[in-house]
Design an enzyme around this catalytic site. Structure first.
Site, PDB file in Angstrom:
ATOM      1  N   LYS A 106     -27.151  20.976  -6.134  1.00  0.00           N
ATOM      2  CA  LYS A 106     -26.226  21.868  -5.431  1.00  0.00           C
ATOM      3  C   LYS A 106     -25.957  21.300  -4.052  1.00  0.00           C
ATOM      4  CE  LYS A 106     -24.318  25.986  -6.270  1.00  0.00           C
ATOM      5  NZ  LYS A 106     -24.030  26.535  -7.600  1.00  0.00           N
TER       6      LYS A 106
HETATM    7  P1  NAD Z   1     -15.249  33.479  -4.634  1.00  0.00           P
HETATM    8  O1  NAD Z   1     -15.248  32.956  -3.258  1.00  0.00           O
HETATM    9  O2  NAD Z   1     -14.065  33.238  -5.525  1.00  0.00           O
HETATM   10  O3  NAD Z   1     -15.486  35.076  -4.623  1.00  0.00           O
HETATM   11  C1  NAD Z   1     -16.473  35.722  -3.888  1.00  0.00           C
HETATM   12  C2  NAD Z   1     -15.975  37.140  -3.628  1.00  0.00           C
HETATM   13  O4  NAD Z   1     -17.023  37.911  -3.070  1.00  0.00           O
HETATM   14  C3  NAD Z   1     -14.803  37.234  -2.653  1.00  0.00           C
HETATM   15  O5  NAD Z   1     -13.836  38.115  -3.194  1.00  0.00           O
HETATM   16  C4  NAD Z   1     -15.436  37.849  -1.388  1.00  0.00           C
HETATM   17  O6  NAD Z   1     -14.512  38.618  -0.649  1.00  0.00           O
HETATM   18  C5  NAD Z   1     -16.504  38.717  -2.014  1.00  0.00           C
HETATM   19  N1  NAD Z   1     -17.588  39.115  -1.140  1.00  0.00           N
HETATM   20  C6  NAD Z   1     -18.292  38.380  -0.241  1.00  0.00           C
HETATM   21  N2  NAD Z   1     -19.220  39.151   0.371  1.00  0.00           N
HETATM   22  C7  NAD Z   1     -19.106  40.398  -0.152  1.00  0.00           C
HETATM   23  C8  NAD Z   1     -19.783  41.623   0.053  1.00  0.00           C
HETATM   24  N3  NAD Z   1     -20.776  41.728   0.925  1.00  0.00           N
HETATM   25  N4  NAD Z   1     -19.401  42.703  -0.681  1.00  0.00           N
HETATM   26  C9  NAD Z   1     -18.398  42.598  -1.576  1.00  0.00           C
HETATM   27  N5  NAD Z   1     -17.732  41.462  -1.811  1.00  0.00           N
HETATM   28  C10 NAD Z   1     -18.076  40.378  -1.115  1.00  0.00           C
HETATM   29  O7  NAD Z   1     -16.582  32.940  -5.299  1.00  0.00           O
HETATM   30  P2  NAD Z   1     -16.952  32.825  -6.847  1.00  0.00           P
HETATM   31  O8  NAD Z   1     -16.678  31.442  -7.292  1.00  0.00           O
HETATM   32  O9  NAD Z   1     -16.389  33.976  -7.606  1.00  0.00           O
HETATM   33  O10 NAD Z   1     -18.550  32.965  -6.744  1.00  0.00           O
HETATM   34  C11 NAD Z   1     -19.179  34.241  -6.627  1.00  0.00           C
HETATM   35  C12 NAD Z   1     -20.616  34.106  -7.076  1.00  0.00           C
HETATM   36  O11 NAD Z   1     -20.641  33.605  -8.409  1.00  0.00           O
HETATM   37  C13 NAD Z   1     -21.464  33.123  -6.250  1.00  0.00           C
HETATM   38  O12 NAD Z   1     -22.794  33.592  -6.206  1.00  0.00           O
HETATM   39  C14 NAD Z   1     -21.389  31.844  -7.055  1.00  0.00           C
HETATM   40  O13 NAD Z   1     -22.492  30.988  -6.796  1.00  0.00           O
HETATM   41  C15 NAD Z   1     -21.438  32.438  -8.451  1.00  0.00           C
HETATM   42  N6  NAD Z   1     -20.940  31.519  -9.480  1.00  0.00           N
HETATM   43  C16 NAD Z   1     -19.638  31.118  -9.489  1.00  0.00           C
HETATM   44  C17 NAD Z   1     -19.224  30.223 -10.483  1.00  0.00           C
HETATM   45  C18 NAD Z   1     -17.798  29.778 -10.584  1.00  0.00           C
HETATM   46  O14 NAD Z   1     -17.499  29.028 -11.522  1.00  0.00           O
HETATM   47  N7  NAD Z   1     -16.892  30.229  -9.740  1.00  0.00           N
HETATM   48  C19 NAD Z   1     -20.145  29.757 -11.436  1.00  0.00           C
HETATM   49  C20 NAD Z   1     -21.452  30.219 -11.399  1.00  0.00           C
HETATM   50  C21 NAD Z   1     -21.837  31.104 -10.415  1.00  0.00           C
END
Ligand code: NAD
Length: 418
Positions: A106
């Site tokens: 990561k």
């Molecule tokens: P992203 O940036 O697209 O979305 C994150 C969202 O969370 C945003 O809408 C943001 O406004 C919101 N957010 C942040 N703090 C917040 C809070 N305190 N309360 C409510 N909403 C809040 O990111 P993503 O890619 O969707 O990733 C989100 C999670 O999923 C992370 O933990 C990431 O590691 C995990 N993840 C993502 C992927 C992927 O393929 N995108 C894969 C595995 C895991």
């Protein structure tokens, strides 16, 4: 969110919890709890006004026993060495949980990209790619998107790497745009595995997903796609949030319309499908059948966990529950399906992208989705078999038992050298 909980310590505690159901010596366990190496670097980057700013950046390569290191790159002010180490460890166990041939890595840069112009973000990204160049490669370490990074950043990293190496190697990174060798189905893959885990979980627990009420914390890539696909299963999405707050309608609303509103206006506030606006905290403790944390780690700490009213939690985010929250929820019989299974769709379709890049032969979206479904439902069966066989206290511990056994088996094949 709890600031005190160090995600790296959470990871180590999760491994210890599972180790109680395995008979490994201390030296074997010690190796499972620490990264093999961590790159820490400072990027000096020229800003649009000619000044120079320095950014802290990290890449952790946790364990490569099952294949090349694999894992995303995150841009966020909270990025730290320990956060990156934890996230890289979760990748090891996630890839092992769904049985794809990767280790875990990561990376991250500590900054908020929204405060910088596109050309500054490009220079910051290319500067990081230059530092990563010696340690990444399609057989070494394959980065991917994470919070605040996407196809655009992946294309810049690929281009920088290929230019410096004087080669074409699309498999050096995944999550690329389709024109640069990206896979069909990648953008929706994480949300899709959250939906598949939810579907299997409801069936296993003998509950009806149709008309189940759902709240989603974090309406970005993972959360909004999960909401849309779970809506398609017939469930009723009643509340969603982003960093600006939560929207709610007790009768439910169209998850796609909420996403369209957020894309159009930049936030969920003012979404016409909602009848109320709530605090983020209120969303986490709503009386719903299913809660999906899809924002960042440590969103649910011990205090919030005491007030959680959901019956089931499916983790879309990485590490959204602190270990103490996990204990509280276990005691309160809230059933939690862990991140290393539920959000593994992202890395699984990254794996498909890498396979397609190496073969220079591309699949259509229905093949991608079918293969993803096969992998997630197989992993779900492995999980429940181990849960029933070991008498593990919860599904997280059982999933770690499955994953750790696979990592240790691979390490033992290689032996100790020198
Ligand atoms: P992203 O940036 O697209 O979305 C994150 C969202 O969370 C945003 O809408 C943001 O406004 C919101 N957010 C942040 N703090 C917040 C809070 N305190 N309360 C409510 N909403 C809040 O990111 P993503 O890619 O969707 O990733 C989100 C999670 O999923 C992370 O933990 C990431 O590691 C995990 N993840 C993502 C992927 C992927 O393929 N995108 C894969 C595995 C895991």
């Amino acid at each position: 969110m709890s600031d005190e909980v160090n995600p790296f310590e959470s990871l180590q505690e999760q491994i210890d919890d599972a180790a109680a159901y395995l008979e490994y010596s201390t030296d074997v366990l010690e190796r499972l709890k620490h990264p093999e190496r961590v790159l820490e670097t400072s990027l000096s980057v020229e800003m649009d006004d000619g000044s120079v700013e320095v950014f802290r950046a990290f890449r952790s390569q946790f364990n490569g026993d099952r294949g090349p290191y694999k894992g995303g790159i995150r841009y966020h002010p909270q990025v730290s060495r320990d956060e990156v180490k934890a996230l890289s460890g979760w990748m090891v166990y996630k890839c092992a949980a769904v049985n794809i041939p990767y280790g875990g890595g990561k990376g991250g840069i500590k900054f908020d990209p929204r405060e910088y112009s596109d050309s500054e973000v490009e220079r910051i990204t290319r500067s990081f790619a230059k530092e990563l160049r010696p340690i990444i490669g399609e057989n070494k370490d394959i980065p991917a998107p994470d919070v605040n990074t996407g196809q655009r950043e992946m294309n810049w990293i690929k281009d920088t790497y290929e230019t410096l190496e004087n080669t074409t190697e699309p498999g050096v990174i995944t999550g690329k745009a389709p024109e640069s060798g990206g896979s069909a189905g990648r953008v929706e893959a994480t949300g899709r595995s959250v939906m598949l885990t939810t579907r299997e979980a409801f069936e296993y627990l003998g509950k009806d997903v149709e008309n189940a009420t759902v709240a989603v914390q974090g309406y970005g890539n993972a959360g909004s796609v999960a909401a849309k696909l779970i809506d398609d299963l017939g469930a009723n999405v009643v509340a969603v949030s982003d960093s600006s707050g939560a929207v709610y309608n007790p009768d439910g609303f169209d998850a796609r319309a909420a996403k369209a509103h957020k894309t159009e206006t930049g936030s969920l506030a003012g979404f016409e499908g909602a009848t109320e606006e709530l605090s983020n905290e209120a969303l986490l403790t709503m009386d719903v059948n299913l809660l999906i944390p899809a924002a960042l780690e440590n969103a649910i700490d011990e205090t919030v966990a005491t007030d959680v009213q959901a019956d089931i939690i499916v983790e879309a985010a990485n590490g959204p529950l602190t270990p103490r929250a996990d204990d509280v929820l276990s005691e309160r019989d809230v059933v939690v399906f862990p991140d290393i299974l539920a959000n593994a769709g992202g890395v699984t379709v990254s794996y498909f992208e890498w396979v397609q890049n190496r073969q220079r032969f591309y699949w259509d979206e229905s093949r991608v989705n079918d293969e993803l479904e096969r992998i997630i439902t197989t992993a779900f069966r492995d999980l429940v078999d181990t849960y029933e066989r070991t008498d593990a206290p919860n599904f997280r511990t059982a999933m770690y038992v499955v994953a750790i056994e696979r990592v240790v088996d691979a390490a033992e094949e290689g032996g100790i050298w020198p």
